[in-house]
Each structure stands twice: as structure tokens, then as C-alpha cells.
Design a protein around this motif. Sequence first.
Motif, PDB file in Angstrom:
ATOM      1  N   ILE A   1      39.322  42.731  52.107  1.00 22.72           N
ATOM      2  CA  ILE A   1      39.272  44.150  52.486  1.00 22.72           C
ATOM      3  C   ILE A   1      38.678  44.343  53.879  1.00 22.72           C
TER       4      ILE A   1
ATOM      5  N   LYS B   1      38.016  39.125  47.400  1.00 16.84           N
ATOM      6  CA  LYS B   1      38.224  40.553  47.670  1.00 16.84           C
ATOM      7  C   LYS B   1      37.350  41.022  48.828  1.00 16.84           C
ATOM      8  N   ARG B   2      36.117  40.574  48.870  1.00 19.44           N
ATOM      9  CA  ARG B   2      35.204  40.980  49.940  1.00 19.44           C
ATOM     10  C   ARG B   2      35.748  40.566  51.308  1.00 19.44           C
TER      11      ARG B   2
ATOM     12  N   TRP C   1      44.641  45.059  47.053  1.00 18.54           N
ATOM     13  CA  TRP C   1      43.251  45.202  47.508  1.00 18.54           C
ATOM     14  C   TRP C   1      43.181  45.937  48.840  1.00 18.54           C
ATOM     15  N   ILE C   2      44.004  45.504  49.785  1.00 21.49           N
ATOM     16  CA  ILE C   2      43.918  46.015  51.156  1.00 21.49           C
ATOM     17  C   ILE C   2      44.373  47.467  51.232  1.00 21.49           C
TER      18      ILE C   2
ATOM     19  N   ASP D   1      35.717  38.101  43.346  1.00 18.94           N
ATOM     20  CA  ASP D   1      34.872  38.982  44.149  1.00 18.94           C
ATOM     21  C   ASP D   1      34.699  38.456  45.571  1.00 18.94           C
TER      22      ASP D   1
ATOM     23  N   THR E   1      44.504  49.673  48.714  1.00 15.78           N
ATOM     24  CA  THR E   1      43.616  50.516  47.913  1.00 15.78           C
ATOM     25  C   THR E   1      42.318  50.798  48.650  1.00 15.78           C
ATOM     26  N   HIS E   2      41.794  49.786  49.333  1.00 15.81           N
ATOM     27  CA  HIS E   2      40.538  49.966  50.060  1.00 15.81           C
ATOM     28  C   HIS E   2      40.657  51.044  51.133  1.00 15.81           C
ATOM     29  N   ALA E   3      41.814  51.138  51.768  1.00 16.14           N
ATOM     30  CA  ALA E   3      42.040  52.152  52.815  1.00 16.14           C
ATOM     31  C   ALA E   3      42.643  53.438  52.253  1.00 16.14           C
ATOM     32  N   ASP E   4      42.820  53.494  50.924  1.00 18.50           N
ATOM     33  CA  ASP E   4      43.360  54.668  50.249  1.00 18.50           C
ATOM     34  C   ASP E   4      44.746  55.053  50.774  1.00 18.50           C
TER      35      ASP E   4
END
Length: 238
Positions: free
Chosen positions: A70, A66-67, A107-108, A63, A110-113
Motif C-alpha cells: 500500500i 500488505k504494508r 490492496w492498492i 500483513d 482499496t487503500h486509495a479508495d
Amino acid sequence: MKTLLVFDFDHTIVNDNSDTWIVQCAPNKKLPNVLQNSYEKGKWTEYMGRIFTYLGEQGIREDDMKRIMIAIPYTPGMTELLHFIGQNKDHFDCIIISDSNTIFIDWILTHADVNNVFDQVFTNPATFDRFGNLTVQNFHVHHCATCPRNLCKKKVLEEFVAKQASDGERYSKIVYIGDGSNDLCPVTFLKKGDIAMPREGYTLQKRIANEIELIDSSISVWSTGAEILSHLKRLLEE
């Protein structure tokens, strides 16, 4: 026929290096000198493995990582470019070939879709072990004398294009978008009619200039995603 778009990741899709960005998780956002100075040329994956072990020893967990990851900034104009590609997938196939790792990139994106924009991502496999520590392995074995031992991007590109051709997918052209020294090798795979797009002011642009005799493709320098987007729009009009 479609155009194949090939992206590097660090300093191309994102505006920093994901592997060095993760150091912000470390105490005081710094590595011990002995660890920081332990890199051996061509052995980046092993070096990152030592960093991940150290972060685990400091109690840094998934966690926390990931924080931090992203929050890495995308290169200006890049998310707009990726959304455009996603809206035009009948014209473009799109892959990433990167010396980062599977977890950071997932992660990167997915966070920005924008993860659905890419047909495949070729990068070093990473997992969290049973202790919660991130581990990373070399992507493959190769015999290229000029590339780091964990990844030859040219070999990846050659094998992808050959596999696609065997499945009936041949490309009208390849556009390679990158910035770094290890992007020169795959650029030498490009043919006349393909396009190499080095980022302005970065190592790939300098290496192409110094070794122009190795290059058969055209060259188009970029500094923002908006410039790449304009180029792709012109390709659609041809």
C-alpha cells in the motif's frame, strides 16, 4: 453510448511494478541471485510463484506484504483521474487488465479508495494458502504467440466487449491506457475512432512506433494522469 476505459496497472495506475516492489519484503530487500536469475521468457507468473514461496520461507506474511504494497506510489495525477472517472460513471465503464495479481491490486486500490471506479479487474488469481504463503495462478489459457502464456490482454478485451454487447452495452469508443510490451496486442484490437494512450518513454510507445501498420486507432501519448484527464474531459464535450 458509454466510452470504455481500459487500464494497465503497473507503471500506469501505479508508478512502479507491484511484482518487483514486493521484493522490499525480502531480507535486505534483495533476492538470492539464483532466484533472481531464474526467470524464463513468457513465464512471469511461475517466476513470481517462486518469489512468493521464498518470501514465505523467510517468515514474510500477509500483513508484512500488505504494508509494503500500500506504500507503492500512484503515478502522478492518477488518483485525481480515477476520482473524476468515478464521478462520471454514467459516461464511462472502466476495467483493468493486468499481469499483476488480484490481492496486490485489491490492496492498492482499496487503500486509495478507488476500487469502486472499476467495473472489473482481470488479473492473475492469487490467494494465501493454509501456511500463510501467497500463491498465484495463470489468468487463463490462450493461443496467442506474442503474449506471455498466462495472459493475452487482447483476448480478455475481445471477450469483455463481446459479453457486454450480448448484454446490450455497446461502446462509442475504447480508450486503452498502458505502458508495456504486452499492451501492444490489445491495442491492435482497437478500431478507427478508438484511442491508444501509451505512456511516454515506455515500451508500448516504442513498439507502436515500430509496428504502426498494426494500429487502426488514434494515438495519444501521456506522461501524467492530468493529461489523460484533460483528454477525457474533451471527450465529454464532444
